[in-house]
Write an enzyme that holds these catalytic residues in place. Structure first.
Site, mmCIF file in Angstrom:
data_model
loop_
_atom_site.group_PDB
_atom_site.id
_atom_site.type_symbol
_atom_site.label_atom_id
_atom_site.label_comp_id
_atom_site.label_asym_id
_atom_site.label_seq_id
_atom_site.Cartn_x
_atom_site.Cartn_y
_atom_site.Cartn_z
ATOM 1 N N PRO A 1 -7.669 6.972 -42.419
ATOM 2 C CG PRO A 1 -5.418 6.594 -42.923
ATOM 3 C CD PRO A 1 -6.510 6.177 -42.000
ATOM 4 N N GLY B 1 -9.295 7.462 -48.549
ATOM 5 C CA GLY B 1 -8.773 7.151 -49.886
ATOM 6 C C GLY B 1 -7.380 6.568 -49.864
ATOM 7 N N GLY C 1 -6.514 3.280 -48.906
ATOM 8 C CA GLY C 1 -6.395 1.827 -48.989
ATOM 9 C C GLY C 1 -6.768 1.107 -47.713
ATOM 10 C CB SER D 1 -15.268 3.994 -49.263
ATOM 11 O OG SER D 1 -14.638 2.788 -49.640
ATOM 12 C CB ALA D 2 -15.862 -0.703 -46.862
ATOM 13 C CB ALA D 3 -15.314 1.899 -42.227
ATOM 14 C CG ASP E 1 -12.481 -2.806 -49.328
ATOM 15 O OD1 ASP E 1 -11.857 -3.815 -49.690
ATOM 16 O OD2 ASP E 1 -12.045 -1.646 -49.443
HETATM 17 N N1 LIG Z 1 -14.554 10.453 -42.498
HETATM 18 C C1 LIG Z 1 -15.263 10.493 -43.630
HETATM 19 N N2 LIG Z 1 -16.250 11.381 -43.807
HETATM 20 C C2 LIG Z 1 -16.963 11.393 -44.947
HETATM 21 N N3 LIG Z 1 -16.749 10.582 -45.994
HETATM 22 C C3 LIG Z 1 -15.776 9.683 -45.886
HETATM 23 C C4 LIG Z 1 -14.986 9.580 -44.705
HETATM 24 N N4 LIG Z 1 -14.091 8.595 -44.878
HETATM 25 C C5 LIG Z 1 -14.304 8.109 -46.125
HETATM 26 N N5 LIG Z 1 -15.307 8.742 -46.735
HETATM 27 C C6 LIG Z 1 -15.770 8.486 -48.109
HETATM 28 O O1 LIG Z 1 -14.963 7.453 -48.688
HETATM 29 C C7 LIG Z 1 -14.198 7.961 -49.813
HETATM 30 C C8 LIG Z 1 -12.848 7.285 -49.895
HETATM 31 O O2 LIG Z 1 -13.031 5.959 -50.332
HETATM 32 P P1 LIG Z 1 -12.006 5.187 -51.262
HETATM 33 O O3 LIG Z 1 -11.548 6.073 -52.369
HETATM 34 O O4 LIG Z 1 -12.632 3.894 -51.618
HETATM 35 O O5 LIG Z 1 -10.747 4.948 -50.336
HETATM 36 P P2 LIG Z 1 -10.598 4.040 -49.036
HETATM 37 O O6 LIG Z 1 -11.816 3.187 -48.963
HETATM 38 O O7 LIG Z 1 -9.346 3.260 -49.264
HETATM 39 O O8 LIG Z 1 -10.416 4.958 -47.889
HETATM 40 C C9 LIG Z 1 -14.146 9.449 -49.557
HETATM 41 O O9 LIG Z 1 -13.986 10.141 -50.768
HETATM 42 C C10 LIG Z 1 -15.527 9.725 -48.937
HETATM 43 O O10 LIG Z 1 -16.537 9.767 -49.894
HETATM 44 C C1 LIG Z 2 -9.042 -2.279 -55.423
HETATM 45 C C2 LIG Z 2 -10.092 -2.959 -54.568
HETATM 46 O O1 LIG Z 2 -9.873 -4.381 -54.650
HETATM 47 C C3 LIG Z 2 -9.959 -2.561 -53.091
HETATM 48 C C4 LIG Z 2 -10.096 -1.082 -52.831
HETATM 49 O O2 LIG Z 2 -9.813 -0.797 -51.474
HETATM 50 P P1 LIG Z 2 -9.777 0.732 -50.942
HETATM 51 O O3 LIG Z 2 -11.088 1.333 -51.256
HETATM 52 O O4 LIG Z 2 -8.642 1.389 -51.646
HETATM 53 O O5 LIG Z 2 -9.527 0.611 -49.473
HETATM 54 C C5 LIG Z 2 -11.478 -2.628 -55.131
HETATM 55 C C6 LIG Z 2 -12.589 -3.512 -54.613
HETATM 56 O O6 LIG Z 2 -12.326 -4.644 -54.125
HETATM 57 O O7 LIG Z 2 -13.753 -3.104 -54.738
HETATM 58 MG MG LIG Z 3 -12.776 2.166 -50.540
#
Ligand SMILES: Nc1ncnc2c1ncn2[C@@H]1O[C@H](COP(=O)(O)OP(=O)(O)O)[C@@H](O)[C@H]1O
Ligand SMILES: C[C@@](O)(CCOP(=O)(O)O)CC(=O)O
Ligand SMILES: [Mg+2]
Length: 327
Positions: free
Chosen positions: A111, A113, A115, A119-121, A163
């Site tokens: 999912p 955004g 947690g 984004s890292a993946a 991450d």
């Molecule tokens: N399936 C996807 N397709 C395109 N972009 C993605 C996808 N999944 C994540 N992203 C990118 O990662 C962002 C979310 O990252 P972030 O806010 O750090 O939350 P988290 O890393 O916890 O999921 C999205 O706004 C988008 O830019």
């Molecule tokens: C809040 C933080 O420690 C983790 C963020 O994780 P996520 O993008 O919410 O999955 C930020 C970071 O380590 O860069």
């Molecule tokens: Mg992230």
């Protein structure tokens, strides 16, 4: 055409504090982002991301973002392209191919955004696929480092290596500043994830903690306490003491809540998990909305979460000992 995938993660503990040099222990879980890259004849980038809106969307652009040809609102485009742009820039740099253009397709069961480190993946899998498409092989450590540069840029200078290192290496990792290592695989960590269907803005939440930490000594103390708790947690992890791990997760949630990054929905899910007998429960990642992670060998926590109004869906998350991989 080249496809790579990389896992998302849950934080056993240490998020946010890790941005200020405290240790953290994230664990890769079996939900992945798959990124497929095909080199183009021109220098443009085309992105197809099914998950970014209900209908999915496609965007093609060149150097000038103003010339983007899109079918969704601009903020979604900006949100989508930050990580892909960054991954492409890293791949061009690594392969010394500044004008390489790509068609990029992202499929993910992480999912957004929430947690779980989508984004890292996306950054790790994107850099791996794009560099391999250009005939260059980076090691997982090099991928982690380049993906970190991407997160650092998108999160406006406030990011840890946690991450991206976890997604590149898989398993349970420990990150403290620039010091990143994989820990031995623990026998069993029965993770259950509750997801409220929402998201938090990582950059804003990180900025909120930074602000509190600068204004109040006791907020800086809370960040340091998270570091102490993580060091205690590492001992519990080595001794496979799940009861103590749970207790420390509960404490970690309290400190994150004090730092202003929990949410009503996350607290409701944490309490539902505890009420169902979970060994421990906390929010994971940046917070503000998204996911909680609990430890429970039985199905009681997942069932209780599913009956909780704040929870949209709950699932078991297995530790994924494999990091980035070619598909
Ligand atoms: N399936 C996807 N397709 C395109 N972009 C993605 C996808 N999944 C994540 N992203 C990118 O990662 C962002 C979310 O990252 P972030 O806010 O750090 O939350 P988290 O890393 O916890 O999921 C999205 O706004 C988008 O830019
Ligand atoms: C809040 C933080 O420690 C983790 C963020 O994780 P996520 O993008 O919410 O999955 C930020 C970071 O380590 O860069
Ligand atoms: Mg992230």
């Amino acid at each position: 055409m080249t496809t790579s995938s990389a896992p998302g993660k849950v934080y056993l503990f240490g998020e946010h504090a890790v941005v200020y040099g405290e240790p953290a222990v994230p664990c890769a879980v079996g939900r992945r982002a798959r990124v497929t890259v095909e080199e183009r004849d021109d220098d443009r980038i085309r992105v197809e991301a099914e998950d970014l809106s209900l209908d999915g969307f496609t965007v093609t652009y060149g150097d000038d973002p103003g010339d983007a040809d899109v079918n969704v609102p601009g903020d979604l485009v900006a949100a989508a392209t930050g990580y892909v742009d960054g991954a492409v820039a890293q791949a061009r740099d690594a392969a010394d191919a500044p004008d390489a253009g790509f068609s990029v397709t992202i499929e993910s069961d992480i999912p957004l955004g929430a947690g779980l480190g989508s984004s890292a993946a996306v950054a790790v899998a994107g850099i791996d696929a794009a560099t391999r498409e250009l005939g260059v092989e980076l090691t997982p450590t090099e991928l982690a480092d380049r993906a970190y540069q991407v997160e650092h840029e998108v999160q406006e200078g406030q990011a840890s290596r946690a991450d991206t290192f976890c997604s590149a290496m898989g398993g349970v990792v420990r990150v403290e500043g620039d010091d990143c290592k994989r820990l031995p695989d623990p026998p069993d960590l029965p993770f259950v994830v509750g997801y409220d269907g929402g998201a938090g803005n990582t950059g804003e939440l990180v900025a909120g903690v930074r602000d509190l930490r600068e204004r109040y000594d006791f907020a800086a103390d809370a960040v340091e306490s998270i570091g102490d708790l993580v060091r205690e947690g590492e001992r519990a992890l080595r001794g496979n003491d799940v009861t103590r791990l749970g207790e420390l997760m509960d404490f970690n949630h309290g400190l994150l809540s004090a730092l202003g990054v929990s949410a009503r929905s996350l607290d409701a899910m944490v309490w539902a998990a505890r009420g169902a007998g979970a060994t421990g429960a906390k929010l994971t990642g940046a917070g503000g909305g998204g996911c909680v992670v609990a430890l429970d060998e039985s199905d009681a926590t997942r069932t209780a979460l599913e009956y909780t109004t704040a929870c949209e869906t709950a699932f078991r998350a297995e530790l994924d000992t494999e990091g980035v991989r070619r598909e």
